[in-house]
Design a protein around this motif. Structure first.
Motif, PDB file in Angstrom:
ATOM      1  N   PRO A 393       0.829  -1.211   0.000  1.00  0.00           N
ATOM      2  CA  PRO A 393       0.000   0.000   0.000  1.00  0.00           C
ATOM      3  C   PRO A 393       0.863   1.261   0.000  1.00  0.00           C
ATOM      4  CG  PRO A 393       0.171  -0.848   2.226  1.00  0.00           C
ATOM      5  CD  PRO A 393       0.981  -1.774   1.348  1.00  0.00           C
ATOM      6  N   PHE A 394       0.360   2.317  -0.591  1.00  0.00           N
ATOM      7  CA  PHE A 394       1.048   3.597  -0.509  1.00  0.00           C
ATOM      8  C   PHE A 394       0.062   4.722  -0.781  1.00  0.00           C
ATOM      9  CE2 PHE A 394       1.197   2.525  -4.962  1.00  0.00           C
ATOM     10  CZ  PHE A 394       1.209   3.715  -5.665  1.00  0.00           C
ATOM     11  N   GLU A 395       0.404   5.886  -0.307  1.00  0.00           N
ATOM     12  CA  GLU A 395      -0.368   7.085  -0.598  1.00  0.00           C
ATOM     13  C   GLU A 395       0.397   7.920  -1.603  1.00  0.00           C
ATOM     14  OE1 GLU A 395      -1.300  10.978   1.915  1.00  0.00           O
ATOM     15  OE2 GLU A 395      -2.590   9.314   2.551  1.00  0.00           O
ATOM     16  N   VAL A 396      -0.294   8.371  -2.634  1.00  0.00           N
ATOM     17  CA  VAL A 396       0.356   9.160  -3.682  1.00  0.00           C
ATOM     18  C   VAL A 396       0.622  10.567  -3.172  1.00  0.00           C
ATOM     19  CG1 VAL A 396       0.160  10.077  -6.022  1.00  0.00           C
ATOM     20  CG2 VAL A 396      -0.830   7.833  -5.469  1.00  0.00           C
ATOM     21  N   HIS A 397       1.850  11.014  -3.340  1.00  0.00           N
ATOM     22  CA  HIS A 397       2.216  12.405  -3.070  1.00  0.00           C
ATOM     23  C   HIS A 397       2.797  12.966  -4.363  1.00  0.00           C
ATOM     24  CE1 HIS A 397       1.469  11.922   1.194  1.00  0.00           C
ATOM     25  NE2 HIS A 397       2.184  10.806   1.166  1.00  0.00           N
ATOM     26  N   ALA A 398       2.079  13.884  -4.976  1.00  0.00           N
ATOM     27  CA  ALA A 398       2.468  14.375  -6.296  1.00  0.00           C
ATOM     28  C   ALA A 398       3.887  14.915  -6.309  1.00  0.00           C
ATOM     29  CB  ALA A 398       1.479  15.436  -6.768  1.00  0.00           C
ATOM     30  N   ALA A 399       4.304  15.541  -5.213  1.00  0.00           N
ATOM     31  CA  ALA A 399       5.636  16.134  -5.164  1.00  0.00           C
ATOM     32  C   ALA A 399       6.735  15.078  -5.194  1.00  0.00           C
ATOM     33  CB  ALA A 399       5.783  16.992  -3.911  1.00  0.00           C
ATOM     34  N   GLU A 400       6.382  13.825  -4.904  1.00  0.00           N
ATOM     35  CA  GLU A 400       7.380  12.759  -4.881  1.00  0.00           C
ATOM     36  C   GLU A 400       7.434  11.981  -6.192  1.00  0.00           C
ATOM     37  OE1 GLU A 400       6.348  10.369  -1.526  1.00  0.00           O
ATOM     38  OE2 GLU A 400       6.745  11.975  -0.073  1.00  0.00           O
ATOM     39  N   LEU A 401       6.524  12.271  -7.114  1.00  0.00           N
ATOM     40  CA  LEU A 401       6.523  11.582  -8.401  1.00  0.00           C
ATOM     41  C   LEU A 401       7.613  12.154  -9.310  1.00  0.00           C
ATOM     42  CD1 LEU A 401       2.660  11.446  -9.036  1.00  0.00           C
ATOM     43  CD2 LEU A 401       4.122   9.645  -8.079  1.00  0.00           C
ATOM     44  N   ALA A 402       8.004  11.370 -10.285  1.00  0.00           N
ATOM     45  CA  ALA A 402       9.039  11.826 -11.222  1.00  0.00           C
ATOM     46  C   ALA A 402       8.491  12.752 -12.299  1.00  0.00           C
ATOM     47  CB  ALA A 402       9.720  10.626 -11.876  1.00  0.00           C
ATOM     48  N   HIS A 403       7.169  12.927 -12.371  1.00  0.00           N
ATOM     49  CA  HIS A 403       6.583  13.884 -13.317  1.00  0.00           C
ATOM     50  C   HIS A 403       7.212  15.259 -13.094  1.00  0.00           C
ATOM     51  CE1 HIS A 403       2.670  11.322 -12.822  1.00  0.00           C
ATOM     52  NE2 HIS A 403       3.595  10.682 -13.497  1.00  0.00           N
ATOM     53  N   LYS A 404       7.301  16.042 -14.160  1.00  0.00           N
ATOM     54  CA  LYS A 404       7.978  17.334 -14.048  1.00  0.00           C
ATOM     55  C   LYS A 404       7.244  18.293 -13.118  1.00  0.00           C
ATOM     56  CE  LYS A 404      10.613  18.949 -17.115  1.00  0.00           C
ATOM     57  NZ  LYS A 404      11.252  19.475 -18.342  1.00  0.00           N
TER      58      LYS A 404
END
Length: 438
Positions: A393-404
């Motif tokens: 399980p995990f919670e998505v944190h947008a700031a931690e994604l590799a997206h620009k």
């Protein structure tokens, strides 16, 4: 022979089911598959820990990378890093929103040059069908694009114009003549013009501005054109379950029509989109929970062929423009890195198997795109593999994604399933290649 690498797993998703297996790799390809304890000699060996499943890398046929020209929105380096982190090993890049759009051989060469040395997964390219290049599409097809994207309503960017009904038919006739494929953003501009314009922070008026009938009318026109011309056509990002009866009938008739939907349509629903939540804005829109469940059923039945991310990012100032006003903010959802996990999370909750999610996100899109070396753990296929933990399980944190840009509709949402390790052509450090249509 001595193989380059052997991966042993208590669970591997193979074409004939999930079972223990040892996968032997040589020269970037799967050279042999045996029992988990098969004594394959190898220069290196990996034994997956209990709980991890070996699956083929996902194949995402709908990604907006936006480079060159709008590289501040995304780029080949960031997009393909995000893909790889999420277990996606092949993407096909859309012909917009880059500048220039991929609507000529010269523009394709510009795109390839921009991608050179920046691809952390395999990358192919779509061409575009716009009013200005009708009559010259075959030249772009001959350069190896996978097909041609068109819009039936304004695309949102001036350099990529949409096709009216007459030009749609002309494009279909032209593409059918050389055996190409047309992929369609299917919304009817006349229906959109007649709908109330979106405004304000409430989500309901935005949905009303792009009603189901905009999709059903446009899809009916595509089906009519397929019937008349025989062209292979594909409906992009189906959001409205109201179009499913027409799609089923067209397929029953034997028409060469295929359909995708997206992780956000399978995950979210209109009833739970918060006021001002413009990170959820996309076209066509996310609709009701009841609509979402009908999409799941159609996917399981095969009416919808597969799932693609439609990763369509933009800068935060565009996505959040207007202070949460759905009539002002830019549309598009960034979800490439979490697409596999999002689909698996929804599938798992509805009693589907990991084999199903792998088929929807790897096997079927690979076969549809003609990528015969991708999409399966099978001798002769490329060793694009993922050690996937389906219970993590995990919670998505947008700031931690590799997206620009750190803006995503998935931000803050709980998902299940992580890509623990990824091999591209049998290497955890290898880079991707630029793909031509087979």
């Amino acid at each position: 022979m001595t193989y380059d690498l052997v991966i042993r797993a208590t669970h591997a998703v193979l074409p004939h089911g999930t079972m223990p297996a040892a996968v032997a790799i040589a020269d970037g390809a799967i050279a042999a598959i045996g029992a988990e304890d098969e004594p394959f000699p190898a220069h290196a060996e990996v034994e997956l820990p209990h709980g991890q499943v070996l699956i083929p890398g996902a194949v995402d046929t709908h990604v907006h990378i936006n480079e060159p020209g709008r590289t501040e929105w995304e780029g080949f380096d960031s997009a393909t890093r995000a893909a790889r982190a999420g277990g996606v090993t092949t993407v096909i890049d859309m012909p917009l929103n880059s500048i220039p759009p991929t609507v000529s051989p010269a523009a394709l060469e510009t795109k390839k040059a921009a991608a050179f040395g920046k691809t952390h997964v395999n990358v192919g390219f779509w061409g575009g069908a716009v009013p200005e290049n009708l009559g010259s599409l075959e030249a772009l097809w001959d350069e190896g694009v996978f097909g041609f994207k068109c819009f039936l309503a304004p695309s949102g960017v001036d350099e990529f114009g949409h096709l009216d009904r007459a030009r749609l038919r002309a494009a279909m006739e032209e593409i059918a003549a050389f055996g190409g494929r047309l992929i369609v953003h299917a919304e009817d501009p006349e229906v959109l013009d007649d709908a109330p314009p979106p405004a304000g922070a409430d989500y309901a008026p935005f949905v009303a501005s792009r009603p189901d009938s905009a999709e059903t009318s446009a899809i009916d026109a595509v089906i009519d054109g397929v019937r008349a011309t025989g062209v292979r056509a594909h409906i992009l990002h189906l959001s409205s379950a109201a179009a499913l009866p027409a799609i089923r009938a067209a397929k029953a008739e034997g028409l060469p029509l295929t359909v995708e939907t997206c992780p956000h349509y399978l995950t979210f629903d209109a009833e739970h989109i918060p006021a001002g939540g413009t990170q959820y804005k996309c076209c066509p829109p996310i609709r009701s929970a009841e609509n979402r469940e009908r999409l799941w059923e159609a996917l399981a039945q095969g009416t919808i062929d597969f799932v693609a991310s439609d990763h369509s990012p933009a800068t935060a100032d565009l996505k959040l423009a207007g202070g949460g006003d759905f009539g002002v903010a830019w549309g598009g959802i960034a979800g490439l890195q979490v697409s596999l996990a999002a689909v698996w999370t929804g599938a798992r909750a509805r009693g589907y198997r990991l084999d199903d999610a792998v088929a929807w996100m790897s096997g079927r899109p690979a076969a549809w795109a003609g990528l015969q070396r991708k999409g399966a753990i099978q001798v002769g296929r490329d060793a694009d593999l993922v050690a996937f933990d389906p219970e993590a399980p995990f919670e998505v944190h947008a700031a931690e994604l590799a997206h620009k840009n750190p803006v995503s509709a998935f931000d803050g949402h709980a998902l299940v399933g992580r890509a623990a390790r990824v091999w591209l052509a049998g290497s955890e450090s290898g880079e991707g290649e630029q793909l031509r249509r087979p």
